[in-house]
Design an enzyme around this catalytic site. Sequence first.
Site, PDB file in Angstrom:
ATOM      1  CD  GLN A 171      -2.651   1.627   0.362  1.00  0.00           C
ATOM      2  OE1 GLN A 171      -3.105   0.742  -0.363  1.00  0.00           O
ATOM      3  NE2 GLN A 171      -2.976   2.910   0.221  1.00  0.00           N
ATOM      4  CD  GLU A 172       2.847   3.734   3.708  1.00  0.00           C
ATOM      5  OE1 GLU A 172       3.215   4.651   2.956  1.00  0.00           O
ATOM      6  OE2 GLU A 172       2.197   3.935   4.750  1.00  0.00           O
TER       7      GLU A 172
END
Length: 480
Positions: free
Chosen positions: A303-304
């Site tokens: 996600q990052e």
Amino acid sequence: MNRILLTLLTLTLLAGCQRVAVEETKLVPPAVEKTVLNVGTIYGSQIYVTTGQGEAGFDYEMASRFADHLELELAMKPYSNIKELYQALNSGEVDLIAAGLADTPTRRENFRLGPPLYRVNQVLVYKQGTPQPKDISQLKDEITVITDSSFVDTLSQLQKIYPELVWDQEQDKDSEELLAMIARGEISYTIADSTTFEISRRYMPELRAGLTLKEKQAIVWLLPAQNSDKLMSELLTFWHGEKLDGTLAHLDEKYFAHVKRFDYVDTRAFLRAIDNKLPKYKERFQYYAGDLDWRKLAATAYQESHWNPNARSPTGVRGLMMLTLPTAKQMGIENRLDAEQSIKGGAKYLRGILNRLPDSIPDNQRMWFALASYNIGYGHVEDARKLAESMGLNPSAWRDLKEVLPLLQKRKYYKQTRYGYARGNEAVHYVDNIRRYYDTLVWIDNQNKLLEENQALIEESQLADQIGIGEKAITGAQPE
């Protein structure tokens, strides 16, 4: 007078010679005290699954709570198909069925139905690239559904309106298997509950939902038609309590809420990244996760940065775990662009947040609070918790906090807080995305384990065949 006395004496003597008839008392064995609640089920992502982290599923968690309510041990008994479930219930093999089954007229005729656990829509499913039918009469091919499923009832009703409607029934496959056949192009159409469809398209993004054939159908448990008054009474009491204390709402959020948002491109990219990128970093995620589930750490990293060690944002966060410079220094990380250091720092930071969270937050929800803090900061999450409490909501329940976090973007609310404005809506999406990525990693892990087990069985069988052939050859060479 003497004759009368003689007669009476004779009768008395005869009576004394009669064998006394004693009625035998049948000994009824004492009732064996029940210690186990036997629950029939079928495997399914939202029903019942066994993973490396233990057992899970909406029906499993509810059944576990019901067993605790009855002060019994829980024995979940998975069956191959719905027909076997019915037979097990009718024979007394199981006490009830908890298998994500819908309330239908046919089931009402044959069983006692518990109260609604959640509701689903029945949707027609087809593969991307197939023209979307606007009407059930426009289908180019037959529909394939599960034998004894609620979908058969739906199709039978539709057939009264569309006499030409035909379908095929599969007894030894479940909904997820039929959806996989759709994705592979082996069948043209099936029907699925909306929840099963939404969960499955995370692994099979080619699936498409067409017509809604039935709306808001209740999912229920089935009890025997006879001699189940006491169990039904206990179930109603239990259900009422679980509804009041928010358990049903929590489980609905846990299993279904985060899968409603779907991005085809993102899902395809994630599946490709699992094959192409994850193998480079998997061992490091496993090592530095420690007591955390490494797949949650890996999902957070995706996600990052989409597992890009050189990723950077306009705000200055960098690396695989997208750490700020102050956070990296605090975690003892010298080079944020070094993948191993970044994973080590991200895991340490996340674990620190988890340890800092109040004890009132349940273990199974602490990670979601921690991830929201990872995204917008611990202080903002605490602000949201205080807001939730002031609004009469539960500050330690993620289902309530995710409703409050977006309010931190509105002046009316954030002016009441210590840390002010925050992109709370982004934090909710952030956590939902990570939960979807995590679920996909768990599913793929389970699939790989099944493949390994099947391969081991094949190799074991081949070895046994080779040994058998060798023994026959040796035996045949011996003199008689």
